[in-house]
Design an enzyme around this catalytic site. Sequence first.
Site, PDB file in Angstrom:
ATOM      1  N   GLU A 252      -2.976   9.819   8.150  1.00 56.13           N
ATOM      2  CA  GLU A 252      -1.547   9.530   8.383  1.00 56.13           C
ATOM      3  C   GLU A 252      -0.870  10.648   9.187  1.00 56.13           C
ATOM      4  O   GLU A 252       0.336  10.591   9.427  1.00 56.13           O
ATOM      5  CB  GLU A 252      -0.826   9.315   7.042  1.00 56.13           C
ATOM      6  CG  GLU A 252      -1.329   8.117   6.240  1.00 56.13           C
ATOM      7  CD  GLU A 252      -0.332   6.951   6.139  1.00 56.13           C
ATOM      8  OE1 GLU A 252       0.800   7.064   6.627  1.00 56.13           O
ATOM      9  OE2 GLU A 252      -0.719   5.904   5.574  1.00 56.13           O
TER      10      GLU A 252
ATOM     11  N   TYR B  91      -0.872   8.339  -2.551  1.00 59.96           N
ATOM     12  CA  TYR B  91      -1.025   7.951  -3.953  1.00 59.96           C
ATOM     13  C   TYR B  91      -2.218   8.642  -4.613  1.00 59.96           C
ATOM     14  O   TYR B  91      -2.238   8.861  -5.819  1.00 59.96           O
ATOM     15  CB  TYR B  91      -1.242   6.428  -4.058  1.00 59.96           C
ATOM     16  CG  TYR B  91       0.005   5.573  -4.054  1.00 59.96           C
ATOM     17  CD1 TYR B  91       1.269   6.100  -3.762  1.00 59.96           C
ATOM     18  CD2 TYR B  91      -0.084   4.208  -4.351  1.00 59.96           C
ATOM     19  CE1 TYR B  91       2.399   5.287  -3.755  1.00 59.96           C
ATOM     20  CE2 TYR B  91       1.043   3.393  -4.356  1.00 59.96           C
ATOM     21  CZ  TYR B  91       2.282   3.931  -4.057  1.00 59.96           C
ATOM     22  OH  TYR B  91       3.380   3.123  -4.063  1.00 59.96           O
ATOM     23  N   GLY B  92      -3.227   8.961  -3.824  1.00 57.69           N
ATOM     24  CA  GLY B  92      -4.508   9.421  -4.353  1.00 57.69           C
ATOM     25  C   GLY B  92      -4.455  10.553  -5.366  1.00 57.69           C
ATOM     26  O   GLY B  92      -5.146  10.511  -6.390  1.00 57.69           O
TER      27      GLY B  92
ATOM     28  N   CYS C 244     -11.120   3.009  -0.018  1.00 60.79           N
ATOM     29  CA  CYS C 244      -9.707   3.303   0.249  1.00 60.79           C
ATOM     30  C   CYS C 244      -9.349   2.515   1.489  1.00 60.79           C
ATOM     31  O   CYS C 244     -10.073   2.573   2.492  1.00 60.79           O
ATOM     32  CB  CYS C 244      -9.509   4.804   0.473  1.00 60.79           C
ATOM     33  SG  CYS C 244      -7.838   5.249   1.014  1.00 60.79           S
ATOM     34  N   THR C 245      -8.253   1.778   1.448  1.00 58.72           N
ATOM     35  CA  THR C 245      -7.918   0.909   2.585  1.00 58.72           C
ATOM     36  C   THR C 245      -7.557   1.711   3.841  1.00 58.72           C
ATOM     37  O   THR C 245      -7.476   1.136   4.927  1.00 58.72           O
ATOM     38  CB  THR C 245      -6.780  -0.068   2.232  1.00 58.72           C
ATOM     39  OG1 THR C 245      -5.676   0.662   1.699  1.00 58.72           O
ATOM     40  CG2 THR C 245      -7.247  -1.090   1.211  1.00 58.72           C
ATOM     41  N   HIS C 246      -7.329   3.015   3.698  1.00 61.08           N
ATOM     42  CA  HIS C 246      -7.107   3.836   4.887  1.00 61.08           C
ATOM     43  C   HIS C 246      -8.388   4.078   5.688  1.00 61.08           C
ATOM     44  O   HIS C 246      -8.323   4.337   6.890  1.00 61.08           O
ATOM     45  CB  HIS C 246      -6.545   5.208   4.501  1.00 61.08           C
ATOM     46  CG  HIS C 246      -5.082   5.207   4.223  1.00 61.08           C
ATOM     47  ND1 HIS C 246      -4.553   4.712   3.058  1.00 61.08           N
ATOM     48  CD2 HIS C 246      -4.035   5.645   4.960  1.00 61.08           C
ATOM     49  CE1 HIS C 246      -3.243   4.850   3.089  1.00 61.08           C
ATOM     50  NE2 HIS C 246      -2.901   5.416   4.219  1.00 61.08           N
TER      51      HIS C 246
ATOM     52  N   CYS D 242      -4.372  -1.391  -1.893  1.00 66.03           N
ATOM     53  CA  CYS D 242      -4.482   0.046  -2.093  1.00 66.03           C
ATOM     54  C   CYS D 242      -5.427   0.234  -3.257  1.00 66.03           C
ATOM     55  O   CYS D 242      -5.191  -0.289  -4.349  1.00 66.03           O
ATOM     56  CB  CYS D 242      -3.100   0.615  -2.414  1.00 66.03           C
ATOM     57  SG  CYS D 242      -3.130   2.334  -2.955  1.00 66.03           S
ATOM     58  N   ASN D 243      -6.507   0.988  -3.032  1.00 67.94           N
ATOM     59  CA  ASN D 243      -7.502   1.133  -4.090  1.00 67.94           C
ATOM     60  C   ASN D 243      -6.965   1.957  -5.247  1.00 67.94           C
ATOM     61  O   ASN D 243      -7.293   1.687  -6.404  1.00 67.94           O
ATOM     62  CB  ASN D 243      -8.770   1.787  -3.540  1.00 67.94           C
ATOM     63  CG  ASN D 243      -9.362   0.982  -2.398  1.00 67.94           C
ATOM     64  OD1 ASN D 243      -8.735   0.834  -1.353  1.00 67.94           O
ATOM     65  ND2 ASN D 243     -10.552   0.441  -2.594  1.00 67.94           N
TER      66      ASN D 243
ATOM     67  N   ASP E  69       0.876  -1.181   0.000  1.00 70.58           N
ATOM     68  CA  ASP E  69       0.000   0.000   0.000  1.00 70.58           C
ATOM     69  C   ASP E  69       0.907   1.223   0.000  1.00 70.58           C
ATOM     70  O   ASP E  69       2.113   1.118   0.245  1.00 70.58           O
ATOM     71  CB  ASP E  69      -0.890  -0.004   1.257  1.00 70.58           C
ATOM     72  CG  ASP E  69      -1.793   1.227   1.330  1.00 70.58           C
ATOM     73  OD1 ASP E  69      -2.339   1.621   0.281  1.00 70.58           O
ATOM     74  OD2 ASP E  69      -1.942   1.798   2.422  1.00 70.58           O
ATOM     75  N   SER E  70       0.301   2.392  -0.208  1.00 67.81           N
ATOM     76  CA  SER E  70       1.076   3.625  -0.108  1.00 67.81           C
ATOM     77  C   SER E  70       1.553   3.868   1.324  1.00 67.81           C
ATOM     78  O   SER E  70       2.577   4.503   1.528  1.00 67.81           O
ATOM     79  CB  SER E  70       0.229   4.807  -0.573  1.00 67.81           C
ATOM     80  OG  SER E  70      -0.921   4.925   0.233  1.00 67.81           O
TER      81      SER E  70
END
Lengths: 273, 273
Positions: free
Chosen positions: A152, A42-43, A184-186, A73-74, A10-11
């Site tokens: 983050e 990344y978005g 989004c995995t976040h 990571c989407n 993932d990012s």
Amino acid sequence: MDARPIGVFDSGMGGLTVLHECLVTLPHEDFVYLGDGARLPYGPRPLPELVRFSREIAAYLAEQDVKLIVAACNSATSAALPQLQEELEIPVVGVITPEAHAAVQATRNRRVGLLATEATVASGRYAELVHALDAGVRFFSIACPRLVPLIESDVPFGAATVDAVREYAAPLKEAGVDTVILGCTHYPLIRPIFQRVFGRDVTLVFSAEETAREVAQTLARKGFENEKGREGSYRFLTTGDPDVFRALGERFLQLPLSSVEHVGLTELERAAA
Amino acid sequence: MDARPIGVFDSGMGGLTVLHECLVTLPHEDFVYLGDGARLPYGPRPLPELVRFSREIAAYLAEQDVKLIVAACNSATSAALPQLQEELEIPVVGVITPEAHAAVQATRNRRVGLLATEATVASGRYAELVHALDAGVRFFSIACPRLVPLIESDVPFGAATVDAVREYAAPLKEAGVDTVILGCTHYPLIRPIFQRVFGRDVTLVFSAEETAREVAQTLARKGFENEKGREGSYRFLTTGDPDVFRALGERFLQLPLSSVEHVGLTELERAAA
């Protein structure tokens, strides 16, 4: 029996939500997790750049002799999944498909919302998949550029995050959706905030558990499983600061991360070359 | 329509998991939360002492003109719920009953485990309720004295917590239970650790969501609801250190706690007198 580890990338921290579900489902497997903290988020990046980053990371993980890669990571999945699958011999599992499927199954009024990064919304992959499954669904996408940096940051749970979630949620509530894909995995890392903003009547769809199921089925069908009953191990790699990664990872995932190693971007580039 | 707030109490942070579910279900209600941090943990205390503490807190909340009290603490519920219900005019909702019911519904092999504090296990309330619902269930209780202090400590997600959970879980895994009641409102705060230790095949039963449903139904049936569509407020009181409460509360609940007030124990005693 196959003792090779599974690679997850993932990012940053978001993919840890997918790793967590994999650890619940597959406690006997070994995992290598790579977070690309140096190039986070990344978005907002253009899709061709995300293709390059994803190829570098996947090549690096393949060099570590992983048996399967999870693009957790989407944004990376939206941009690069088909290309990774064409180029690599090992299976590559992405997010997105399982959530689109779950959302179409869950909606009662056939009005579905998506909250995701700019890259994921721009790729149009969710709308495509949802409409492939049910052409009659009304689909509403909202790009949420502020969320990943806030999650983050040092103050992930402050008023700024709550305000941002309310602002991004407002047009979906206005549109009367009964199901929202958190694409989004976040986003599961701030699940309680989403739950309070959307309330009990909106179904929230997260990808992590569905993705873990997909990984487990893939390993079983290909005969790639490790020995059941053993205790799996996990290793963490980051292109960013290992201390930041450890602190945020332990707080979010409640998993003591004994060892977090730094990986240089040049190593990633070399692997991809 | 009834504009009075709802009172929620616990020994510390644990009841915030119940408050969270109430905020999801009842966003239009006002809440006053009281954490008895000065006398935490409740788990190792004798039952008569917990009766006294619970009566003091309930009397204080009743003085604040609350319309309903949630005993969001399994130890206090085990020790004092019937007495609070006899003494107060307003309704008092406890935990425990909803979980016992959910566990009996969920088990397939009729082997159910309980992880809880010493006071809760000693009260025998869960075993009683489970057997009242299904006399054929095999029931296994484990007291977990180390968990609440670890969860309220500075290192809630460290190796010591993971080790403690593994140790307490071991006899239940040995007994072959397929359903485990997490019988303490603190335990959802380390939900990911429980999920990884028990894996996908064991159903974990938490009380918070069931309790929120019970609160909502009680308000509706008694005609005690506040106006729908308004935005509810919340206030936090603690007998301990407000800064500690705020830091842990925001981390665990992802809810910015703008105001946390100190309440003295003498005020509680005066209310109860």
